[in-house]
Enzyme design. Structure first.
Site, PDB file in Angstrom:
ATOM      1  CE  LYS A 193      -1.769   1.599   3.997  1.00 12.07           C
ATOM      2  NZ  LYS A 193      -1.435   3.020   4.269  1.00 12.07           N
ATOM      3  CG  ASN A 194       2.290   2.685   3.482  1.00  8.42           C
ATOM      4  OD1 ASN A 194       1.121   2.953   3.177  1.00  8.42           O
ATOM      5  ND2 ASN A 194       2.685   2.540   4.732  1.00  8.42           N
TER       6      ASN A 194
ATOM      7  CB  CYS B   1      -5.372  10.299  11.343  1.00 11.16           C
ATOM      8  SG  CYS B   1      -3.776   9.637  11.781  1.00 11.16           S
TER       9      CYS B   1
ATOM     10  NE  ARG C 200       0.394  10.687  10.232  1.00 16.87           N
ATOM     11  CZ  ARG C 200      -0.165   9.679   9.571  1.00 16.87           C
ATOM     12  NH1 ARG C 200      -1.261   9.136  10.050  1.00 16.87           N
ATOM     13  NH2 ARG C 200       0.335   9.224   8.434  1.00 16.87           N
TER      14      ARG C 200
ATOM     15  CG  ASP D 103       3.280   1.541   9.431  1.00 15.99           C
ATOM     16  OD1 ASP D 103       3.457   1.815   8.233  1.00 15.99           O
ATOM     17  OD2 ASP D 103       2.966   2.404  10.273  1.00 15.99           O
TER      18      ASP D 103
ATOM     19  NE  ARG E 213      -7.175   3.946   5.517  1.00 19.12           N
ATOM     20  CZ  ARG E 213      -6.291   4.599   6.277  1.00 19.12           C
ATOM     21  NH1 ARG E 213      -6.505   4.732   7.562  1.00 19.12           N
ATOM     22  NH2 ARG E 213      -5.198   5.099   5.756  1.00 19.12           N
TER      23      ARG E 213
HETATM   24  C1  EPZ Z   1       4.169   7.100   6.251  1.00 16.84           C
HETATM   25  O1  EPZ Z   1       3.374   8.104   6.828  1.00 16.84           O
HETATM   26  C2  EPZ Z   1       3.286   5.863   6.172  1.00 16.84           C
HETATM   27  N1  EPZ Z   1       2.136   6.134   5.317  1.00 16.84           N
HETATM   28  C3  EPZ Z   1       2.814   5.496   7.580  1.00 16.84           C
HETATM   29  O2  EPZ Z   1       2.039   4.313   7.473  1.00 16.84           O
HETATM   30  C4  EPZ Z   1       4.042   5.206   8.435  1.00 16.84           C
HETATM   31  O3  EPZ Z   1       3.632   4.900   9.740  1.00 16.84           O
HETATM   32  C5  EPZ Z   1       4.955   6.440   8.452  1.00 16.84           C
HETATM   33  O4  EPZ Z   1       5.300   6.797   7.096  1.00 16.84           O
HETATM   34  C6  EPZ Z   1       6.238   6.189   9.222  1.00 16.84           C
HETATM   35  O5  EPZ Z   1       6.929   5.130   8.639  1.00 16.84           O
HETATM   36  C7  EPZ Z   1       2.286   6.024   3.963  1.00 16.84           C
HETATM   37  O6  EPZ Z   1       3.358   5.728   3.461  1.00 16.84           O
HETATM   38  C8  EPZ Z   1       1.062   6.289   3.135  1.00 16.84           C
HETATM   39  P1  EPZ Z   1       6.162  10.481   8.336  1.00 16.84           P
HETATM   40  P2  EPZ Z   1       3.892   9.641   6.824  1.00 16.84           P
HETATM   41  O7  EPZ Z   1       6.098  11.750   7.549  1.00 16.84           O
HETATM   42  O8  EPZ Z   1       4.717   9.889   5.623  1.00 16.84           O
HETATM   43  C9  EPZ Z   1       6.050  13.811  11.734  1.00 16.84           C
HETATM   44  C10 EPZ Z   1       0.139   2.985   7.691  1.00 16.84           C
HETATM   45  O9  EPZ Z   1      -0.358   2.431   8.678  1.00 16.84           O
HETATM   46  N2  EPZ Z   1       5.908  14.805  10.654  1.00 16.84           N
HETATM   47  O10 EPZ Z   1       7.336   9.576   8.139  1.00 16.84           O
HETATM   48  O11 EPZ Z   1       2.721  10.502   7.085  1.00 16.84           O
HETATM   49  C11 EPZ Z   1       4.841  12.893  11.820  1.00 16.84           C
HETATM   50  O12 EPZ Z   1       3.814  13.492  12.560  1.00 16.84           O
HETATM   51  C12 EPZ Z   1       0.642   4.410   7.811  1.00 16.84           C
HETATM   52  O13 EPZ Z   1       0.283   2.467   6.559  1.00 16.84           O
HETATM   53  C13 EPZ Z   1       5.921  16.146  10.980  1.00 16.84           C
HETATM   54  O14 EPZ Z   1       6.030  16.512  12.141  1.00 16.84           O
HETATM   55  O15 EPZ Z   1       4.826   9.649   8.123  1.00 16.84           O
HETATM   56  C14 EPZ Z   1       5.429  11.686  12.501  1.00 16.84           C
HETATM   57  O16 EPZ Z   1       5.494  11.947  13.891  1.00 16.84           O
HETATM   58  C15 EPZ Z   1       0.405   4.996   9.193  1.00 16.84           C
HETATM   59  N3  EPZ Z   1       5.798  17.055   9.982  1.00 16.84           N
HETATM   60  C16 EPZ Z   1       6.855  11.622  11.948  1.00 16.84           C
HETATM   61  O17 EPZ Z   1       7.131  12.936  11.436  1.00 16.84           O
HETATM   62  C17 EPZ Z   1       5.697  16.693   8.670  1.00 16.84           C
HETATM   63  O18 EPZ Z   1       5.610  17.577   7.798  1.00 16.84           O
HETATM   64  C18 EPZ Z   1       7.042  10.625  10.813  1.00 16.84           C
HETATM   65  O19 EPZ Z   1       6.009  10.874   9.882  1.00 16.84           O
HETATM   66  C19 EPZ Z   1       5.691  15.308   8.367  1.00 16.84           C
HETATM   67  C20 EPZ Z   1       5.821  14.394   9.365  1.00 16.84           C
END
Ligand code: EPZ
Length: 429
Positions: A22-23, A126, A131, A316, A408
């Protein structure tokens, strides 16, 4: 609303075909916006999030077609999706679409790179956290976009196109790394992404972009170099197997006992999780068809794990591991460092008899002799599958409510587990 009914106790024996990730599929589909030619993606999983993204892309004017099943094709094989953004008719991604699937926010990068403008709704928080998208905004500004926040939307403009630059991420972020890499592919000049995410899905996207004519080096490391090009062409690319689905089913086998081949799984995309599962007591054997998982028959060992960006233990798989060690002989400690509220599954696992104590971002799981089936509520995608794993080992019947969360990210979970001997069925109400 559909529910899943499980009667625990059966070992899992057989083969589970692992679907496309998915990701990886989501950013790959979004990459179609970068070219007016056709991007063909194979092995696309049939998931609710993919369906939602199709809606968003067609809103932008992306023509889409799905190849029908070929004679003799394995029913579990992913679908082949043809995406052609010949003419982007709308550079707006509205709240009612983006709020349903957060990763749709990522269209902001390709839209501003190719069209010089984008208006994309802020995705909002969420269940697992607020996020924010500040790292995305900073990266696009570094690449020369003017960014305003207007009425809950991010408005990005770059009338003269984006220009290459050095982008340093304050924290590892998968989504912002995807978006910056896509945007930089069409920027003028060179971009260097520092402290970039190293997830296998980043490498999968980079591989596809290179096939489309992008010039990218270093994907999979913390520093990615991108030399912008005038335009990108169509390409054909297979979605990589889902490492989170792989880890999830490996934990299910460790939980119930049994012997399962996870077909098409790629071990080095989840090596840390494999190492943890081996510590817990599963026998994991890479084969040329995927990964074989066997439970060595005696008790489960407790483990101490901290979630980290790749190559560390993936957030995850945190909920799934918690379900598994709830039956271990001893005390485990699980620290969540990526999201601020990713313990929604704790109170539901407790309803099945798990003994879990929370102290901030640390969960202490004291193994119990048995779990007992009950009605439980899915709250987010990975939390819901942890309830399925617990239900597979619980005595009696477990009903998981709100399984739309499951759909999902897990394709036909009841068929895949049922095909290996689990007593599991979907109750449509
Ligand atoms: C991706 O989410 C994945 N989703 C998530 O999987 C996964 O948990 C996550 O990466 C971490 O590996 C997809 O790929 C569609 P991040 P993403 O940006 O990109 C903070 C699932 O279950 N952050 O790596 O949204 C954020 O809040 C989902 O499949 C900021 O602060 O995650 C988090 O604490 C859940 N500001 C950390 O960084 C930003 O602008 C890592 O988030 C962006 C992120």
């Amino acid at each position: 609303m559909d529910r899943i009914r499980i009667v625990g106790g059966a070992p899992l024996v057989g083969t589970i075909p692992i679907s496309g990730a998915k990701n990886a599929a989501l950013p790959l589909m979004i990459a179609s916006l970068l070219t007016d030619q056709t991007l063909i993606l194979d092995n696309v999983p049939r998931l609710a999030d993919v369906t939602q993204l199709k809606r968003i892309l067609s809103n932008h004017g992306v023509d889409q077609s799905v190849d029908g099943k070929r004679a003799g094709q394995n029913g579990m094989a992913g679908e082949t999706l043809r995406l052609t953004a010949g003419d982007i008719v709308d550079t707006v991604a509205p709240y009612e679409l983006v709020s349903k699937m957060r990763a749709s926010f990522w269209v902001v990068g390709p839209l501003v790179a190719r069209m010089g403008e984008a208006r994309v709704s802020l995705p909002g928080g969420c269940a697992i956290g607020t996020r924010p998208v500040d790292f995305f905004i900073a990266a696009l500004k570094d690449l020369g976009a003017d960014i305003d926040i207007d009425g809950g939307d991010v408005v990005a403009r770059a009338k003269n196109g984006l220009r290459g630059n050095r982008v340093v991420f304050p924290k590892v972020t998968v989504g912002a790394t995807h978006v910056a890499m896509m945007a930089a592919s069409l920027a003028k000049g060179e971009t260097v992404l520092e402290n970039a995410a190293r997830e296998p899905e980043i490498v999968d996207l980079a591989t596809c972009l290179i096939r489309m004519g992008a010039r990218i080096e270093g994907a999979g490391t913390s520093t990615i170099h991108i030399q912008g090009v005038e335009r990108l062409t169509g390409a054909r690319h297979p979605v990589m197997p889902d490492r989170i689905e792989t880890g999830t089913y490996a934990m299910a086998v460790a939980m119930t006992g049994g012997d399962v081949l996870l077909e098409n799984a790629i071990p080095d995309t989840l090596q840390t999780a494999i190492d943890v599962l081996t510590q817990v007591g599963a026998e994991i054997t890479p084969t040329n068809q995927g990964i074989r998982v066997r439970r060595n028959g005696h008790g489960l060992n407790p483990v101490d794990v901290t979630t980290e960006p790749f190559p560390g233990f993936p957030t995850d798989l945190q909920a799934q591991l918690m379900a598994l060690v709830s039956r271990a002989d001893g005390r485990s400690h699980i620290r969540e460092t990526i999201f601020e509220n990713r313990f929604m599954h704790v109170q539901e696992l407790a309803r099945l008899g798990a003994d879990i104590r929370l102290d901030g971002q640390m969960a202490t799981v004291t193994g119990v002799g048995r779990l007992t089936g009950a009605q439980v509520m899915a709250t987010d995608l990975r939390a819901s599958v942890s309830l399925v794993i617990a239900g597979l080992a619980a005595e009696g019947e477990t009903i998981v409510n709100r399984v739309y969360h499951l759909d999902r990210g897990f394709e036909r979970i009841e068929d895949k587990l049922g095909g290996c001997g689990a007593t599991i069925e979907r109750l449509s109400s």
